[in-house]
Design an enzyme around this catalytic site. Sequence first.
Site, mmCIF file in Angstrom:
data_model
loop_
_atom_site.group_PDB
_atom_site.id
_atom_site.type_symbol
_atom_site.label_atom_id
_atom_site.label_comp_id
_atom_site.label_asym_id
_atom_site.label_seq_id
_atom_site.Cartn_x
_atom_site.Cartn_y
_atom_site.Cartn_z
ATOM 1 N N ARG A 203 46.685 45.321 42.451
ATOM 2 C CA ARG A 203 45.942 45.540 43.694
ATOM 3 C C ARG A 203 45.227 44.263 44.081
ATOM 4 O O ARG A 203 44.694 43.564 43.219
ATOM 5 C CB ARG A 203 44.896 46.642 43.502
ATOM 6 C CG ARG A 203 45.492 48.018 43.544
ATOM 7 C CD ARG A 203 44.427 49.071 43.477
ATOM 8 N NE ARG A 203 43.489 49.049 44.591
ATOM 9 C CZ ARG A 203 43.716 49.575 45.779
ATOM 10 N NH1 ARG A 203 44.852 50.146 46.049
ATOM 11 N NH2 ARG A 203 42.779 49.538 46.718
ATOM 12 N N HIS B 119 49.439 35.397 36.305
ATOM 13 C CA HIS B 119 50.562 35.557 37.229
ATOM 14 C C HIS B 119 51.791 34.912 36.594
ATOM 15 O O HIS B 119 51.709 33.791 36.087
ATOM 16 C CB HIS B 119 50.234 34.917 38.577
ATOM 17 C CG HIS B 119 51.325 35.136 39.573
ATOM 18 N ND1 HIS B 119 51.533 36.351 40.190
ATOM 19 C CD2 HIS B 119 52.292 34.311 40.033
ATOM 20 C CE1 HIS B 119 52.575 36.259 40.993
ATOM 21 N NE2 HIS B 119 53.057 35.037 40.917
ATOM 22 N N LEU C 214 42.145 42.353 45.385
ATOM 23 C CA LEU C 214 40.712 42.671 45.416
ATOM 24 C C LEU C 214 40.150 42.351 46.804
ATOM 25 O O LEU C 214 40.543 41.362 47.429
ATOM 26 C CB LEU C 214 39.952 41.853 44.369
ATOM 27 C CG LEU C 214 40.399 41.982 42.914
ATOM 28 C CD1 LEU C 214 39.407 41.259 41.999
ATOM 29 C CD2 LEU C 214 40.551 43.435 42.490
ATOM 30 N N ASN D 287 49.662 42.408 28.311
ATOM 31 C CA ASN D 287 48.658 41.331 28.314
ATOM 32 C C ASN D 287 47.323 41.848 27.780
ATOM 33 O O ASN D 287 46.658 41.171 26.993
ATOM 34 C CB ASN D 287 48.493 40.734 29.715
ATOM 35 C CG ASN D 287 49.526 39.653 29.981
ATOM 36 O OD1 ASN D 287 49.433 38.555 29.447
ATOM 37 N ND2 ASN D 287 50.536 39.994 30.784
ATOM 38 N N GLU E 151 39.543 34.979 47.362
ATOM 39 C CA GLU E 151 39.856 35.987 48.385
ATOM 40 C C GLU E 151 41.345 36.042 48.726
ATOM 41 O O GLU E 151 41.793 36.973 49.362
ATOM 42 C CB GLU E 151 39.062 35.722 49.671
ATOM 43 C CG GLU E 151 37.585 36.051 49.610
ATOM 44 C CD GLU E 151 36.772 35.019 48.837
ATOM 45 O OE1 GLU E 151 37.343 33.953 48.468
ATOM 46 O OE2 GLU E 151 35.593 35.278 48.566
HETATM 47 C C1 GAR Z 1 52.688 40.480 33.847
HETATM 48 O O1 GAR Z 1 53.908 39.781 33.831
HETATM 49 C C2 GAR Z 1 51.697 39.824 34.782
HETATM 50 O O2 GAR Z 1 51.778 38.428 34.792
HETATM 51 C C3 GAR Z 1 52.139 40.395 36.109
HETATM 52 O O3 GAR Z 1 52.415 41.743 35.820
HETATM 53 C C4 GAR Z 1 52.875 41.853 34.492
HETATM 54 C C5 GAR Z 1 52.053 42.902 33.771
HETATM 55 O O4 GAR Z 1 52.555 43.144 32.490
HETATM 56 N N1 GAR Z 1 51.120 40.257 37.105
HETATM 57 C C6 GAR Z 1 51.366 39.951 38.378
HETATM 58 O O5 GAR Z 1 52.487 39.820 38.833
HETATM 59 C C7 GAR Z 1 50.125 39.770 39.243
HETATM 60 N N2 GAR Z 1 50.447 39.157 40.490
HETATM 61 P P1 GAR Z 1 51.665 43.834 31.386
HETATM 62 O O6 GAR Z 1 51.163 45.138 32.029
HETATM 63 O O7 GAR Z 1 52.599 44.100 30.270
HETATM 64 O O8 GAR Z 1 50.547 42.909 31.043
#
Ligand code: GAR
Length: 211
Positions: A91, A109, A93, A14, A142
């Site tokens: 993490r 997400h 926050l 991302n 939060e």
């Molecule tokens: C992504 O799918 C993102 O949506 C998810 O972690 C992955 C990171 O991929 N985030 C979460 O689950 C947050 N709750 P990336 O490091 O290739 O961007």
Amino acid sequence: MKQLGILLSGRGSNFEAIARNVASGKIANARIAIVISNRSDAGGIATAKGLGLETLVIPSKGKERQAHDREVVAALQAHKVDLVCLAGYMRLLSPWFVKQFPQRILNIHPSLLPAFPGLEAQQQAFAYGVKVAGCTVHFVDEELDHGAIVVQRAVLVHDDDDEHTLAKRILEQEHSAYTQAIDLVLNREWTVAGRRFFQMQKSEVRMQKSE
Ligand code: GAR
């Protein structure tokens, strides 16, 4: 020019999409001021270095949450960050962190929130048997995976999908949804009413400015 601060913990795809779209101007009026990870082995940090961006590793292991957050916030403030983008930052926050950047922290997400918050959302959705999955870009508050929703994208689940093929198609949507949301938040007029994010129409913006 708005300053972006990226927080990540892993692969960083991302982040890479954001960096590409900042460079191409799809995300207008922005530069990446700093990329911060809580893990030194995060692939995203190596990528950021390769792109010549400023990086910082602030290890979280063994630290009390708010003590770690204070270090991260200090680095973001030192780089005059306007918008914090969580890009696979695994993490939670602290409320104190969130207060330092009101409506200026975005998270992505990989589910249609409020369904499937937490870890491995794509796998949770697949195991549940949903027919429509997706991703959400939202402001951080939060609570976990909870703030006002800026952009959502739906992804249809195919009969021959497995959790990996589904996660891959969701990820493609994540990359473009995050770019859309960042550009919107930085460069358009918007408002949040309760939980609802609205892009304001030109006439509303004119009215507000003349008030
Ligand atoms: C992504 O799918 C993102 O949506 C998810 O972690 C992955 C990171 O991929 N985030 C979460 O689950 C947050 N709750 P990336 O490091 O290739 O961007």
